[in-house]
Write an enzyme that holds these catalytic residues in place. Structure first.
Site, short mmCIF file in Angstrom:
data_model
loop_
_atom_site.label_atom_id
_atom_site.label_comp_id
_atom_site.label_asym_id
_atom_site.label_seq_id
_atom_site.Cartn_x
_atom_site.Cartn_y
_atom_site.Cartn_z
CB CYS A 193 37.00 -70.41 15.22
SG CYS A 193 38.15 -69.32 16.05
CE LYS A 240 32.96 -57.63 4.40
NZ LYS A 240 31.87 -57.81 5.38
CD GLU A 273 40.69 -68.08 13.38
OE1 GLU A 273 40.19 -69.21 13.17
OE2 GLU A 273 40.16 -67.21 14.05
CD GLU A 298 33.19 -74.32 12.78
OE1 GLU A 298 33.23 -74.03 11.58
OE2 GLU A 298 33.84 -73.71 13.64
P1 ADP Z 1 29.03 -66.79 7.66
O1 ADP Z 1 28.96 -67.94 6.70
O2 ADP Z 1 28.71 -67.17 9.04
O3 ADP Z 1 28.29 -65.56 7.25
P2 ADP Z 1 31.53 -65.92 6.52
O4 ADP Z 1 32.78 -66.65 6.66
O5 ADP Z 1 30.85 -66.00 5.16
O6 ADP Z 1 30.56 -66.38 7.68
O7 ADP Z 1 31.72 -64.38 6.86
C1 ADP Z 1 32.90 -63.83 7.41
C2 ADP Z 1 33.16 -62.50 6.74
O8 ADP Z 1 33.41 -62.71 5.35
C3 ADP Z 1 32.00 -61.51 6.79
O9 ADP Z 1 32.53 -60.22 7.01
C4 ADP Z 1 31.41 -61.61 5.39
O10 ADP Z 1 30.69 -60.45 5.00
C5 ADP Z 1 32.65 -61.80 4.56
N1 ADP Z 1 32.44 -62.39 3.24
C6 ADP Z 1 31.38 -63.10 2.79
N2 ADP Z 1 31.57 -63.48 1.51
C7 ADP Z 1 32.78 -63.02 1.13
C8 ADP Z 1 33.57 -63.11 -0.07
N3 ADP Z 1 33.15 -63.74 -1.15
N4 ADP Z 1 34.78 -62.51 -0.06
C9 ADP Z 1 35.25 -61.87 1.01
N5 ADP Z 1 34.56 -61.76 2.17
C10 ADP Z 1 33.35 -62.31 2.23
#
Ligand code: ADP
Length: 470
Positions: A277, A170, A243, A373
Site C-alpha cells: 500500500c 478473517k 487502512e 493505484e
Molecule cells: P482485493 O480487491 O484485492 O481482493 P479487498 O480490499 O477487497 O482486496 O480485500 C481485503 C479483505 O477484505 C479480504 O480479506 C477480503 O476477503 C475482504 N472483503 C472483501 N469484501 C468485503 C466486504 N464486503 N466486507 C468486508 N470484507 C470484505
C-alpha cells in the site's frame, strides 16, 4: 478432501464446512487445501470471542503480555515453516518472507511491552476530580489483505489482545495459510476463544462487519472495500480502523545523487512486486536528472531475477493472484499505450502470474498508470521542472497514504515534505513503518490510526470518571 490447516474456533482446531484450494502464484497450481468456514462458523467464532472476553480482560496486563510473548516465541520457533508457507501462498522471495515473519514477532513483542497509558487527569481541585480510564471494546474483527498476510493480521491481533479485547481474524481468501498456522500455535497457547480464525472465499466479510456482537472492525484492504466496511459498520456504529489504498509519489529534488538514490527508490517501488500500500507508485524526477535516473532504474530492473520465491537467487516474485494479474496486465497496456517502456514490459503466460519489473517514461499525468493505484511491478517516471508544480501534481489524488521527498539537503526536503498531503512522508527513504510509529492515511487512504500508543487507544473505550468533591 482433507484440510491441511483448520479453523481456530473457541480454542479448537476445527474442520471447515468447506475447503479452499490455495494457489501458488509462481506456478498457478494449487499447493494446499485448507478449511473454509461458513456463516455459522463465523458466528461461532464471534460467540466464542464474546464469551472469552470478560475473563481475558480481567487478567492482569502482565498476564496477557506473557501469553503474547509466548505466541511471539512460537512464531520464531516456527519461522522456517512460516517463511516457506508465506512464499508459497503469497509469492514473495524467501528473504522478504523471512523478514515478514521476523517483523511479525517483533510487532507482538512490542505490543506485549505495553504498560498502560499514563494517567490523564483533566481537573483536580476542591470541586472536582476528573480523570480518564480506558476499557476494552469487546470483540474485534480483523479483516486482512493478501500482500502481507501474516504481518498485517498479527499486527492487529497483538494490540487488540493486550488491551483486553478478543479477536476474530478473517484473512484474504487467496492467502489463508500462514494465518491458520498462527491459529495452530495459538490453540496451544492462548485461552479458548481469545483468538479465533476463520477463512472464506470472499464471502464472510459482511458476516463480521454486520455482526451485532462485533464492537470494532480493523480492516486493511482496498479503498473500495473499505467503503463497504464503513457502510456496514454504520448499522451498529462500530468502531472502525481502515487502512486503505495509496498512490504514493516520490519526489526527487534536483540535487540528489542519482546513482545512490536509484536502488533505494527502486526498492521502494518494487518490494513485494509493487504490491504494497505504501510503495512508490509515481516517481517525479527533475528534468536535469531525468534521463540519468531513467537509465539507472532501467538497469536495476533488467538485473532483477524474477521467479519462484523458493528458488535461491530470486529477487522478485509474481503477482499474488489471478485477479490482480489481470488488473496489472491492464496497467501494463496503459503504460505501453501512453508512455515509453524502457525496461520490462513482458508477461509470462506459463502458469505463474509474472510481469517483469517495468519502468515507463514520458507518460502523461492522466494515464491510469499514474493516476490510479497499480499495485504491480510497473513504475511510471515523470518529469518536472518546478517544485510548486510537482507538489501540486503529487497532491492531485484522492489518496493520501504515504509519499517521499529526496534531496542531499535534508532541510530543503523537509520543507517540501510538510506540504505533501499524506499520513506519512519519508525523507530520503520510503516504505519504513514499525509498531512504534503511528500509521494513518489522509484523504481516502484510511480512517483512524494503527500501531503506536495512539493505535492502542483505538482498541479501547475512554471512560471519564468525574468525582464531585462538594
Ligand atoms: P482485493 O480487491 O484485492 O481482493 P479487498 O480490499 O477487497 O482486496 O480485500 C481485503 C479483505 O477484505 C479480504 O480479506 C477480503 O476477503 C475482504 N472483503 C472483501 N469484501 C468485503 C466486504 N464486503 N466486507 C468486508 N470484507 C470484505
Amino acid at each position: 478432501m482433507s484440510q491441511a490447516h483448520k479453523l481456530l474456533i473457541n480454542g479448537q482446531l476445527v474442520e471447515g464446512a468447506g475447503t479452499l484450494d490455495v494457489i501458488n502464484p509462481a506456478t498457478g497450481a494449487t499447493f494446499v487445501t485448507v478449511a473454509r468456514a461458513n456463516a455459522d462458523q463465523a458466528d461461532q467464532a464471534v460467540a466464542a470471542a464474546k464469551a472469552a472476553q470478560p475473563g481475558w480482560a480481567a487478567l492482569d496486563l502482565s498476564e496477557r503480555a506473557s501469553y503474547l510473548n509466548k505466541l511471539a516465541d512460537a512464531i520464531d520457533a516456527n519461522a522456517d515453516a512460516l517463511t516457506r508457507a508465506l512464499v508459497q501462498e503469497q509469492g514473495k522471495p524467501m528473504a522478504e518472507a523471512g523478514g515478514e515473519v521476523a517483523f511479525t514477532a517483533i510487532f507482538i513483542r512490542h505490543f506485549a511491552g505495553f504498560n498502560g497509558f499514563d494517567r490523564e487527569i483533566m481537573q483536580d481541585d476542591d470541586a472536582l476530580r476528573i480523570e480518564a480510564r480506558y476499557t476494552p471494546l469487546g470483540v474485534v474483527a480483523g479483516i486482512t489483505p493478501w500482500n502481507f498476510p501474516l504481518l498485517l493480521g498479527v499486527a492487529k491481533i497483538a494490540p487488540a489482545l493486550v488491551t483486553g479485547n478478543t479477536f476474530v481474524l478473517k484473512p484474504a481468501p487467496t492467502t489463508p495459510v500462514t494465518s491458520l498456522m498462527v491459529g495452530e500455535m495459538a490453540a496451544d497457547i492462548l485461552p479458548a476463544g481469545v483468538l479465533n480464525i476463520v477463512t472464506d472465499a470472499n464471502d464472510l466479510g459482511p458476516a463480521l462487519t454486520d455482526h451485532p456482537d462485533v464492537a470494532k472492525v480493523s480492516f486493511t484492504g482496498s479503498t473500495a472495500t473499505g467503503k463497504k466496511v464503513m457502510a456496514a459498520a454504520a448499522s451498529s456504529l462500530k468502531r472502525i480502523t481502515l487502512e486503505l489504498g495509496g498512490n504514493d509519489a516520490a519526489i526527487l529534488l534536483d540535487d540528489i545523487d542519482v546513482k545512490a538514490a536509484a536502488p533505494k527508490v527502486f526498492g521502494g517501488a518494487f518490494t513485494n512486486a509493487g504490491q504494497v500500500c505504501i510503495a512508490v507508485k509515481r516517481l517525479y524526477v527533475h528534468e536535469s536528472q531525468y534521463d540519468a535516473m531513467c537509465e539507472e532504474l532501467a538497469k536495476i530492473a533488467d538485473e532483477t531475477v524474477q521467479g519462484d520465491g523458493l528458488e535461491q537467487g530470486t529477487t522478485i516474485g509474481p503477482l499474488q493472484n489471478a485477479q490482480q494479474f489481470e488488473k496489472a496486465k491492464g496497467f501494463l497496456e496503459a503504460a505501453k499505450r501512453d508512455g515509453t517502456v524502457i525496461a520490462g514490459g513482458d508477461v509470462a503466460e506459463d502458469g505463474g502470474y509474472f510481469i517483469r519489473p517495468t519502468i515507463v517514461k514520458d507518460v502523461p499525468d492522466d494515464s491510469p498508470i499514474v493516476n490510479e493505484e497499480q499495485f504491480a511491478p510497473i513504475l511510471p517516471v515523470l518529469k518536472y521542472n518546478d517544485v510548486d508544480d510537482v507538489l501540486a501534481r503529487a497532491n492531485d489524488t484522492e489518496y493520501g497514504l504515504g509519499g517521499s521527498v529526496w534531496s542531499s539537503n535534508v532541510d530543503r526536503a523537509i520543507e517540501l515534505a510538510e506540504k505533501v498531503d499524506s499520513g506519512t512522508v519519508w525523507v530520503n527513504h520510503h516504505l519504513h513503518f514499525g509498531p512504534h510509529v503511528p500509521f494513518a492515511g489522509a484523504k481516502q487512504s484510511g480512517l483512524g490510526v494503527e500501531f503506536s500508543e495512539e493505535g492502542l487507544r483505538e482498541f479501547m473505550q475512554r471512560r471519564v470518571i468525574s468525582v464531585s468533591k462538594a
